[in-house]
Design a protein around this motif. Structure first.
Motif, PDB file in Angstrom:
ATOM      1  N   VAL A 289       4.285   7.268  -6.617  1.00 30.44           N
ATOM      2  CA  VAL A 289       3.207   6.447  -6.059  1.00 30.44           C
ATOM      3  C   VAL A 289       1.952   6.563  -6.918  1.00 30.44           C
ATOM      4  CG1 VAL A 289       1.632   6.218  -4.093  1.00 30.44           C
ATOM      5  CG2 VAL A 289       4.076   6.498  -3.702  1.00 30.44           C
TER       6      VAL A 289
ATOM      7  N   LEU B 178       6.666  -0.576  -6.907  1.00 24.71           N
ATOM      8  CA  LEU B 178       6.352  -0.463  -5.478  1.00 24.71           C
ATOM      9  C   LEU B 178       7.599  -0.664  -4.626  1.00 24.71           C
ATOM     10  CD1 LEU B 178       2.962  -2.401  -5.185  1.00 24.71           C
ATOM     11  CD2 LEU B 178       3.333   0.075  -5.198  1.00 24.71           C
TER      12      LEU B 178
ATOM     13  N   VAL C  84       9.588   2.494  -4.560  1.00 26.30           N
ATOM     14  CA  VAL C  84       9.022   3.462  -3.625  1.00 26.30           C
ATOM     15  C   VAL C  84       9.483   3.164  -2.200  1.00 26.30           C
ATOM     16  CG1 VAL C  84       6.857   4.230  -2.557  1.00 26.30           C
ATOM     17  CG2 VAL C  84       7.012   4.008  -5.038  1.00 26.30           C
TER      18      VAL C  84
ATOM     19  N   TRP D 229       5.541  11.075  -4.056  1.00 25.19           N
ATOM     20  CA  TRP D 229       4.108  11.159  -4.303  1.00 25.19           C
ATOM     21  C   TRP D 229       3.783  10.958  -5.781  1.00 25.19           C
ATOM     22  CZ3 TRP D 229      -0.193  10.066  -2.498  1.00 25.19           C
ATOM     23  CH2 TRP D 229      -1.386  10.601  -2.981  1.00 25.19           C
TER      24      TRP D 229
END
Length: 299
Positions: A196, A82, A85, A193
């Motif tokens: 994620v 995370l 990202v 994307w």
């Protein structure tokens, strides 16, 4: 432990490769003024930094489970994903801002052949890192490391876009440089994307269906197992944990224990990245078997 060591080694090597690439590109940015190359340099630097949280996560993952963290610290790897990202998204915003500013306030570019060379260097550095990270990530089962490798691979192609921008400027289209910078920013967002989805699936205990198929086949092929129910698997970092309920014939306790031991052995071979798998047996009596066989005739 061994897989964590492999992961840390891959991160160390790729970190130094990307930092070296970034330094070379930044030097060319200073002498050329290319905003497209600046966008690519910022992104490569952010990619290098993503190795740090993953490095920390692999080290945390080695720690033994405690009474508070009974499953261990493997989830730190997904949390690091995370963070990756967030860092990559920030790099896209910075690159887009720089490109928009240069689009409305054009500035002359210099040493375009150096810009071309820097773009090629960026591609070569990212591709080398991608090959290494993906190979090690697949070996140890780390989704975060594989995602980071795929990201580096596509970043290599954004470096080639810098080459196109410099070529456009050479052909008399000076706005090619900031336009390519914006395209790189858009590509970064598009790449996020997939990352994620991969990290989010792990955090939601998502699992690849083919792994469930392999677990079911291994259990069903165990002598003494009549049926397999409710197979559950999840990733904790780059290791697997799971459980299943199997139906066994009504037999002596020692026979049932032997069947379960054989099932555990088979599933360990079917899923090499498995850390723990709990098997709960349920017995089927002869009376139940006869009743089940008689039911179709009753209808």
């Amino acid at each position: 432990m061994e897989s964590s060591v492999q992961g840390v080694r891959a991160l160390k090597i790729s970190l130094f490769i990307l930092l070296g690439t970034t330094v070379l590109q930044f030097l060319v940015v200073l002498i050329s003024g290319s905003v497209a190359l600046l966008a690519d340099t910022i992104h490569n630097f952010s990619d290098a930094l993503t190795a740090v949280p993953l490095w920390i996560a692999f080290i945390l993952g080695r720690r033994a489970a405690t009474r508070r963290y009974t499953f261990g610290y493997g989830r730190a790897e997904d949390l690091a994903g995370l963070f990756i990202v967030a860092v990559v998204a920030l790099s896209a915003v910075v690159a887009a801002w720089q490109s928009m500013d240069r689009l409305f306030h054009p500035q002359p570019l210099h040493n375009l052949w150096w810009v071309l060379a820097a773009g090629v260097i960026g591609f070569a550095g990212n591709e080398a890192v991608a090959i290494y990270r993906i190979r090690v990530g697949r070996q140890i089962g780390s989704a975060a490391l594989v995602a980071d490798g795929v990201h580096a691979r596509i970043d290599g192609f954004t470096s080639l876009a810098v080459v196109l921008g410099a070529g456009g400027v050479m052909l008399g289209f000076p706005l090619a440089d900031p336009i390519v910078g914006l395209l790189i920013s858009a590509a970064i967002i598009a790449l996020l994307w997939g990352t994620v989805k991969s990290i989010g699936r792990r955090l939601m205990d998502g699992i690849e269906p083919e792994l469930v198929d392999r677990a079911e086949a291994a259990l069903a092929g165990t002598p003494g197992v009549l049926a397999v129910d409710n197979v559950q698997l999840r990733w904790v970092g780059h290791r697997l944990q799971g459980a299943a309920t199997v139906v066994v014939a009504d037999a002596a306790l020692s026979d049932v224990a032997g069947t379960i031991n054989a099932a555990e052995h088979r599933i360990g071979h079917a899923l090499p990245k498995l850390d723990h798998f709990a098997i709960r047996p349920t017995a089927v009596t002869e009376a139940t078997n006869h009743l089940g066989a008689a039911q179709p005739h009753a209808h």
